[in-house]
Design an enzyme around this catalytic site. Structure first.
Site, mmCIF file in Angstrom:
data_model
loop_
_atom_site.group_PDB
_atom_site.id
_atom_site.type_symbol
_atom_site.label_atom_id
_atom_site.label_comp_id
_atom_site.label_asym_id
_atom_site.label_seq_id
_atom_site.Cartn_x
_atom_site.Cartn_y
_atom_site.Cartn_z
ATOM 1 N N ASP A 154 -12.366 -2.177 4.467
ATOM 2 C CA ASP A 154 -11.254 -1.616 5.356
ATOM 3 C C ASP A 154 -12.072 -2.108 6.656
ATOM 4 O O ASP A 154 -13.173 -2.205 6.823
ATOM 5 C CB ASP A 154 -10.918 -0.548 5.208
ATOM 6 C CG ASP A 154 -9.548 -0.170 5.568
ATOM 7 O OD1 ASP A 154 -8.728 0.250 4.677
ATOM 8 O OD2 ASP A 154 -9.233 -0.088 6.738
ATOM 9 N N ASP A 168 -12.929 -6.692 9.596
ATOM 10 C CA ASP A 168 -11.572 -6.835 10.093
ATOM 11 C C ASP A 168 -10.983 -8.111 9.632
ATOM 12 O O ASP A 168 -11.640 -9.150 9.643
ATOM 13 C CB ASP A 168 -11.958 -6.953 11.643
ATOM 14 C CG ASP A 168 -10.579 -7.174 12.695
ATOM 15 O OD1 ASP A 168 -9.710 -7.329 11.937
ATOM 16 O OD2 ASP A 168 -10.918 -7.066 13.697
ATOM 17 N N GLY A 207 -6.214 2.531 2.752
ATOM 18 C CA GLY A 207 -4.681 2.702 3.092
ATOM 19 C C GLY A 207 -4.234 3.445 1.863
ATOM 20 O O GLY A 207 -4.871 3.839 0.827
ATOM 21 N N TYR A 231 8.202 -6.148 11.039
ATOM 22 C CA TYR A 231 7.225 -6.047 9.811
ATOM 23 C C TYR A 231 7.896 -6.899 8.708
ATOM 24 O O TYR A 231 7.432 -7.687 7.961
ATOM 25 C CB TYR A 231 7.311 -4.495 9.379
ATOM 26 C CG TYR A 231 6.876 -4.088 7.823
ATOM 27 C CD1 TYR A 231 5.563 -4.422 7.561
ATOM 28 C CD2 TYR A 231 7.761 -3.555 7.101
ATOM 29 C CE1 TYR A 231 5.178 -4.076 6.361
ATOM 30 C CE2 TYR A 231 7.168 -3.307 5.903
ATOM 31 C CZ TYR A 231 5.750 -3.419 5.509
ATOM 32 O OH TYR A 231 5.477 -3.092 4.123
#
Ligand code: AKB
Length: 311
Positions: free
Chosen positions: A35, A50, A12, A140
């Site tokens: 990732d 995951d 990311g 979020y």
């Protein structure tokens, strides 16, 4: 003691820069990047994992025995509004799984990122204090607020040494942002360099707290390296860089690219931005673990152009 550092969510926006910096501090062979997707190439060990798969997590922790973990995998504000259930599951269950793995495998220190998204429409907008009222309106922000309390709970109940900061919008050149409300401040650079024009999804006067990635990476590493007694806030720390509006950023960009043209076509991200603070008071982080930012708006813009236009 020799550190083994595991970075989860390594591909990311934050992970990309963080892995490089950690490799330069601890040595490439002591950093494990992970990732859900695999990279084309990686300088460090790489594990495809995951955070919703407990067996895969157990396997990675058992094989690498990390002493420090940076858990960055999460869905950001704008994408999370499109998939609220998926976002809740990834952000919360992912956090539970990684925190439990850290306990089971006696990890010394854990970093977990929060965000200015924990604040909401009734939070004071200017110089938002550390312990301000929080009423987030995005899934979020709700997941980050719950996550902060979860950090505090795991610290108090299980003595898990987890530390956290509330990231403002982050601006970087190595990796694009993805799925956030502050992403315009990253996208604009590559668009202006490529096409000389950019259409912004926020109104010109939308002020938000922002930070250059160099400062964010330094904060992320410094908080985890600080002696435990200095970390008195066990939910998450406010940190601040600078605040600007799209118009102020574009005026600064125009100094480097006078032919640049900007227009504004707002979308659903405007509502999210309107619910967030305009500036952040970070004096608690400054006092507790000597945090200080280094980049101003103009220094950040010059640095972005320098790096993005390098031959
Ligand atoms: C987002 O825009 O969602 C993120 C954040 C402020 O946490 N950049």
């Amino acid at each position: 003691m020799k550190e083994k550092v595991l970075v989860i969510g390594a591909m990311g926006q934050v992970g990309t820069d963080l892995v490089n910096k950690l490799a330069s501090i601890y040595g490439t062979s002591n950093v494990i990047a992970s990732d859900i997707k695999s990279p084309q190439k990686s300088n460090t060990f790489f594990e495809t994992m995951d955070v919703l798969d407990k067996n895969a997590i157990k396997d990675v922790f058992t094989r690498h025995k990390p002493t420090m973990v940076y858990h960055l995998a999460a869905m950001l504000s704008a994408t999370a509004e499109k998939y609220p259930k998926k976002a809740w599951e990834l952000n919360m269950q992912g956090q539970f799984n990684i925190f439990d793995a850290c306990l089971d495998h006696q990890v010394d220190r854990l970093f977990w990122p929060s965000s200015i998204a924990v604040f909401g429409p009734n939070t004071p907008k200017i110089l938002t204090p550390q312990n301000a009222y929080c009423d987030p309106t995005t899934i979020y922000g709700i997941s980050k607020l719950a996550g902060e309390q979860y950090c505090n709970y795991y610290y108090k109940r299980y003595n898990l040494d987890v530390r956290s900061i509330r990231y403002p919008g982050l601006i970087s050149w190595k990796a694009q942002a993805g799925g956030g409300t502050t992403d315009y401040a990253v996208e604009v650079f590559s668009e202006i360099i490529k096409t000389k024009s950019y259409s912004c999804f926020l109104k010109p006067d939308t002020m938000l707290p922002m930070m250059y990635m160099d400062d964010a990476i330094r904060a992320t590493i410094e908080i985890l390296e600080a002696p435990s007694v200095k970390i008195k806030e066990r939910t998450s720390y406010n940190i601040a860089g600078f605040s600007f509006t799209p118009k102020q950023l574009f005026d600064e960009i125009a100094l480097h690219e006078p032919a640049a043209e900007f227009d504004y076509q707002t979308d659903e991200r405007q509502q999210i931005a309107d619910s967030w603070p305009k500036s952040i008071d970070d004096k608690v982080a400054r006092n507790d673990w000597s945090w200080h930012h280094q980049f101003s708006l103009s220094k950040m813009v010059s640095n972005m152009f320098e790096n993005l236009t390098k031959p």
